[in-house]
Motif scaffolding. Sequence first.
Motif, PDB file in Angstrom:
ATOM      1  N   TRP A 159       0.831  -1.208   0.000  1.00  0.00           N
ATOM      2  CA  TRP A 159       0.000   0.000   0.000  1.00  0.00           C
ATOM      3  C   TRP A 159       0.863   1.255   0.000  1.00  0.00           C
ATOM      4  N   THR A 173      -3.463   1.335  -8.084  1.00  0.00           N
ATOM      5  CA  THR A 173      -4.119   1.255  -6.776  1.00  0.00           C
ATOM      6  C   THR A 173      -5.427   0.479  -6.907  1.00  0.00           C
ATOM      7  N   HIS A 177      -6.369  -3.343  -5.343  1.00  0.00           N
ATOM      8  CA  HIS A 177      -7.600  -3.548  -4.573  1.00  0.00           C
ATOM      9  C   HIS A 177      -8.427  -4.688  -5.167  1.00  0.00           C
ATOM     10  N   SER A 220     -12.313  -0.437  -1.154  1.00  0.00           N
ATOM     11  CA  SER A 220     -12.004  -0.869  -2.523  1.00  0.00           C
ATOM     12  C   SER A 220     -13.051  -0.362  -3.512  1.00  0.00           C
TER      13      SER A 220
END
Length: 338
Positions: A159, A173, A177, A220
């Motif tokens: 992360w 990103t 997720h 998410s």
Amino acid sequence: MNHNTDYLPAIKLIPLDGESSLKIAGIRTTKTSTPTDIRLVKVQEFLRSNNLAPNSRKLYERELKRFLAWTQLHYHELRPRHLGQYKEYLRDEVQTDAGKPLSKSSINAGIAALKSFFKWMCYTYPELVTSNPTLGIKLEKVPLPPAQSLTIEQMQRVWSALDLLGETKQRDTALVHILSHGLRAGEVVQLNVGSFDGKLLFLPDTKTDEPRLVPLRKESREVVAEYLQWREQQGEVLTSDSPLMISHHASYKGDRLSYHGIYFAVEKIGELADIEDLHPHQFRHTYATELLLLGVDPSHARKLTGHQSEKAFRRYTLRSEQEAAIAAYYRAIGEEVE
């Protein structure tokens, strides 16, 4: 009538396409090209008809070609004894590039490819292959490999690494997720904008050919929605058929993110996170393990991950059972579980 050979007309053979003419002892004949192995045609049809990930496709093609090189028998002539002999060949004669015998897992990969192919042949061409010659062939017994789950500390580094990305930050990103909800890389490739309804991902095409719904965590859901909003702000017109993940590569900018593109993106994240050989499937392992540690019923967990084989899923239940046993021990002796 004179039967002297001097009066016979010259023999002339007309070459077909792809053939070259030769003269042998004064007689014109032709040299034909090597005929296509009809068995290989069926292999190629099988590979095209299955929803295989690129790596699986390469493995199946390699193993099936190896088998065709081993025997000249046609598919309808093969019997279980021939497959048994081939398994012995893999075990006793085939070697790796390093000159070592094949591992049990490699032997199983070869047999599994044949089992899958002949199952397809029996279904697709029942008039050609009336019985499956691989049914009696057993796989080698190998210990179940451990789950390659990422630790909590490693996930934290992942992360953090995302914040170090440049142009691909928004996309990668969202990608991590999605991967962290147990999707295979090949399944992510197939996702469209319409596959996401704001809460769930709908996967019509999966490895098991069974549609699957994957619920996303609140964070998410928000990340994926923000990524799509960001793309619209860049001027992209999104439709339900637009790819959910797009490429940033100069030659394919805006195209659907490929299988290899996903691997490259995750590999780059692994370098930034200082995690050696990070690959997309590790997020799937982590998700499955987390589900069981959270106490989700194994049958429900398998539904979420899309595992068809209970045996394959067993690697995750072993981990959760070990964790539960450790926790039970500490409770029994009056110590707090760290």
